[in-house]
Design an enzyme around this catalytic site. Structure first.
Site, PDB file in Angstrom:
ATOM      1  N   TYR A  85       0.818  -1.216   0.000  1.00 46.07           N
ATOM      2  CA  TYR A  85       0.000   0.000   0.000  1.00 46.07           C
ATOM      3  C   TYR A  85       0.851   1.265   0.000  1.00 46.07           C
ATOM      4  O   TYR A  85       0.580   2.209  -0.756  1.00 46.07           O
ATOM      5  CB  TYR A  85      -0.910  -0.020   1.224  1.00 46.07           C
ATOM      6  CG  TYR A  85      -1.812   1.183   1.369  1.00 46.07           C
ATOM      7  CD1 TYR A  85      -2.799   1.453   0.434  1.00 46.07           C
ATOM      8  CD2 TYR A  85      -1.684   2.042   2.464  1.00 46.07           C
ATOM      9  CE1 TYR A  85      -3.648   2.557   0.575  1.00 46.07           C
ATOM     10  CE2 TYR A  85      -2.530   3.137   2.615  1.00 46.07           C
ATOM     11  CZ  TYR A  85      -3.504   3.384   1.660  1.00 46.07           C
ATOM     12  OH  TYR A  85      -4.328   4.471   1.800  1.00 46.07           O
ATOM     13  N   GLU A  97      -6.000   2.218  -7.128  1.00 47.98           N
ATOM     14  CA  GLU A  97      -6.764   1.455  -6.145  1.00 47.98           C
ATOM     15  C   GLU A  97      -8.034   0.940  -6.826  1.00 47.98           C
ATOM     16  O   GLU A  97      -8.845   1.720  -7.318  1.00 47.98           O
ATOM     17  CB  GLU A  97      -7.123   2.323  -4.944  1.00 47.98           C
ATOM     18  CG  GLU A  97      -5.913   2.763  -4.137  1.00 47.98           C
ATOM     19  CD  GLU A  97      -6.279   3.462  -2.838  1.00 47.98           C
ATOM     20  OE1 GLU A  97      -7.456   3.380  -2.415  1.00 47.98           O
ATOM     21  OE2 GLU A  97      -5.388   4.093  -2.239  1.00 47.98           O
ATOM     22  N   ASP A 132      -8.523  13.730  -2.584  1.00 45.64           N
ATOM     23  CA  ASP A 132      -7.482  12.709  -2.705  1.00 45.64           C
ATOM     24  C   ASP A 132      -6.749  12.903  -4.027  1.00 45.64           C
ATOM     25  O   ASP A 132      -7.356  12.804  -5.101  1.00 45.64           O
ATOM     26  CB  ASP A 132      -8.093  11.302  -2.664  1.00 45.64           C
ATOM     27  CG  ASP A 132      -8.690  10.963  -1.316  1.00 45.64           C
ATOM     28  OD1 ASP A 132      -8.215  11.517  -0.306  1.00 45.64           O
ATOM     29  OD2 ASP A 132      -9.617  10.141  -1.274  1.00 45.64           O
ATOM     30  N   TYR A 137      -5.449   7.267  -7.418  1.00 44.95           N
ATOM     31  CA  TYR A 137      -6.859   7.617  -7.315  1.00 44.95           C
ATOM     32  C   TYR A 137      -7.506   7.810  -8.677  1.00 44.95           C
ATOM     33  O   TYR A 137      -8.648   8.281  -8.763  1.00 44.95           O
ATOM     34  CB  TYR A 137      -7.034   8.880  -6.466  1.00 44.95           C
ATOM     35  CG  TYR A 137      -6.566   8.718  -5.042  1.00 44.95           C
ATOM     36  CD1 TYR A 137      -7.128   7.761  -4.208  1.00 44.95           C
ATOM     37  CD2 TYR A 137      -5.547   9.529  -4.530  1.00 44.95           C
ATOM     38  CE1 TYR A 137      -6.696   7.602  -2.900  1.00 44.95           C
ATOM     39  CE2 TYR A 137      -5.105   9.366  -3.223  1.00 44.95           C
ATOM     40  CZ  TYR A 137      -5.678   8.415  -2.412  1.00 44.95           C
ATOM     41  OH  TYR A 137      -5.255   8.249  -1.123  1.00 44.95           O
ATOM     42  N   CYS A 202     -14.279   8.064   3.814  1.00 40.55           N
ATOM     43  CA  CYS A 202     -14.708   7.703   2.463  1.00 40.55           C
ATOM     44  C   CYS A 202     -14.641   8.956   1.606  1.00 40.55           C
ATOM     45  O   CYS A 202     -15.425   9.888   1.797  1.00 40.55           O
ATOM     46  CB  CYS A 202     -16.127   7.140   2.463  1.00 40.55           C
ATOM     47  SG  CYS A 202     -16.761   6.813   0.805  1.00 40.55           S
ATOM     48  N   CYS A 211     -26.564   8.559 -14.753  1.00 43.04           N
ATOM     49  CA  CYS A 211     -26.091   7.905 -15.976  1.00 43.04           C
ATOM     50  C   CYS A 211     -27.260   7.183 -16.634  1.00 43.04           C
ATOM     51  O   CYS A 211     -27.920   6.374 -15.995  1.00 43.04           O
ATOM     52  CB  CYS A 211     -24.976   6.922 -15.663  1.00 43.04           C
ATOM     53  SG  CYS A 211     -24.381   6.018 -17.107  1.00 43.04           S
TER      54      CYS A 211
END
Length: 220
Positions: A85, A97, A132, A137, A202, A211
């Site tokens: 990691y 990730e 992030d 990412y 999160c 969508c």
């Protein structure tokens, strides 16, 4: 987070060499769904690989989706074998990730999973997802069949149209075949992290734009 410079993917020559064997064992069972994390999976089930920012929150989105049999977080799209990691976060492996989703296609379609994917993050941000920042990412889909690729391309085109209409930017999602791009399971403490730590971080969040792909099958 990274400030003052744009994250850059390493070349194969620049990436860490990695290890010939993993330094840990994948847990035997999913803490929420109760099914095995690693294969072999039930006959007739399919595999989908998605990357959409921090894999803690991404994994939860999919284990909450009816028809998903198991989920497994890991690293994909890079060069380093059996990465750790800390190495992935340092940007020296080329991986992002990712979440491996094993699903029953008679209960949920790949198109419905794509709808979850597109709506659960912002696919226009490049090497970033919200606050992030880093190559790990980036948004990505690694396809396992020509049918999956066709579905991805159709959904991407449709979603780009509605994103553009809502004044969002261009989709930057990396779309590549899973073949030749190994999925390396992440450390045990990352698996179902938000089940073990309900108040955990999160960082993913969608655009708020729906969508259009998958709606007809979902209702059919």
């Amino acid at each position: 987070m990274m400030f003052g410079r744009t994250p850059q993917l390493p070349t194969p020559e620049q990436a860490l060499k990695g290890r010939s064997t993993p330094e840990f064992q994948v847990p035997s069972r999913h803490t929420v769904l109760g099914n095995p994390l690693a294969g072999p999976y039930p006959e007739g089930f399919e595999v989908a690989d998605f990357a959409m920012g921090c894999f803690w929150g991404a994994e939860r989105k999919f284990w909450e989706t009816p028809g998903v049999w198991t989920t497994l977080v890991g690293y994909q799209g890079g060069y380093t074998e059996n990465p750790a990691y800390e190495e992935v976060c340092a940007g020296v492996t080329g991986h992002t990730e990712a979440v491996r989703v094993v699903f029953d296609p008679t209960a949920v379609s790949y198109e419905q999973l794509l709808k979850v994917f597109w709506e659960s993050h912002n696919p226009t941000q490049g090497f970033r997802q919200g606050n992030d920042v880093g190559t790990q990412y980036r948004s990505a889909i690694y396809t396992h069949s020509p049918a999956q690729l066709a579905a991805v391309e159709a959904s991407r085109e449709a979603y780009q149209q509605v994103l553009t209409g809502a004044r969002h930017g261009t989709i930057t999602t990396e779309v590549l075949p899973a073949e030749g791009r190994a999925f390396w399971p992440a450390e045990p403490y990352h698996q179902q992290y938000l089940d073990k730590n309900p108040a955990g971080y999160c960082g993913i969040g969608g655009t708020g734009v729906s969508c259009p792909i998958g709606v007809a099958k979902a209702e059919g």
